[in-house]
Design an enzyme around this catalytic site. Structure first.
Site, PDB file in Angstrom:
ATOM      1  CE1 TYR A  93     -23.908  85.483 134.590  1.00 28.61           C
ATOM      2  CE2 TYR A  93     -21.870  85.624 135.840  1.00 28.61           C
ATOM      3  CZ  TYR A  93     -22.942  86.239 135.216  1.00 28.61           C
ATOM      4  OH  TYR A  93     -23.041  87.606 135.210  1.00 28.61           O
ATOM      5  CB  CYS A  94     -23.825  81.142 129.847  1.00 31.18           C
ATOM      6  SG  CYS A  94     -24.462  79.457 129.852  1.00 31.18           S
ATOM      7  CD  GLN A  95     -30.369  83.845 130.525  1.00 25.33           C
ATOM      8  OE1 GLN A  95     -29.534  84.746 130.522  1.00 25.33           O
ATOM      9  NE2 GLN A  95     -31.484  83.951 131.207  1.00 25.33           N
TER      10      GLN A  95
ATOM     11  N   GLY B   2     -26.224  77.351 130.981  1.00 25.37           N
ATOM     12  CA  GLY B   2     -25.152  76.399 131.209  1.00 25.37           C
ATOM     13  C   GLY B   2     -24.412  75.893 129.983  1.00 25.37           C
TER      14      GLY B   2
ATOM     15  CE1 TYR C 114     -28.021  87.897 135.728  1.00 22.71           C
ATOM     16  CE2 TYR C 114     -29.798  87.548 134.174  1.00 22.71           C
ATOM     17  CZ  TYR C 114     -29.153  88.350 135.088  1.00 22.71           C
ATOM     18  OH  TYR C 114     -29.623  89.611 135.357  1.00 22.71           O
TER      19      TYR C 114
END
Length: 135
Positions: A94-96, A98, A123
């Site tokens: 995951y990131c902020q 995508g 996130y």
């Protein structure tokens, strides 16, 4: 004019076959995973995935999903050894929002990881649903 089920399926089958040819026979697709499934997996010792946060170390320090390790997407290739040698290990990325996760997932697949998952909502979605975070 009515279309038969067969005539509707042929274009779909053709596009799948062409897509597989373009991607290569070993191409894998990243599988989306929802928050509830991730939490369930984290509780099971036999299915526990590696949770990979590919945001910057500053973003990670501001808050991250419990149990996540942080390797920024632009450092992933250099730091693959930190993930381990088991390419069958489930990895949830995951990131902020995508974008960076998609880049990291592609690198993991190129490196031979065969069970790569993308956390739906990343996130931002985790925070929005008021899930626990670690700071």
């Amino acid at each position: 004019m009515t279309l038969s089920r067969r005539s509707l399926m042929l274009p779909l089958l053709w596009s799948c076959l062409c897509g597989a040819a373009l991607l290569g026979s070993n191409a894998m697709a990243v599988v989306p995973i929802d928050q509830q499934t991730l939490q369930s997996w984290q509780k099971q010792s036999s299915k526990r995935p590696l949770l990979l946060d590919v945001r910057t170390k500053e973003e990670f320090a501001e808050g991250h999903i419990p149990g996540a390790i942080n390797i920024s997407h632009d450092q992933l290739i250099k730091r693959l050894a930190e993930i381990g040698d088991d390419r069958r290990l489930p990895v949830v990325v995951y990131c902020q929002t995508g974008r960076r996760a998609a880049l990291a997932e592609a690198e993991l697949e190129k490196a031979g990881f065969s069970h790569v998952y993308h956390l739906s909502g990343d996130y931002q979605g985790w925070e929005k649903s008021k899930q626990a975070v670690t700071k």
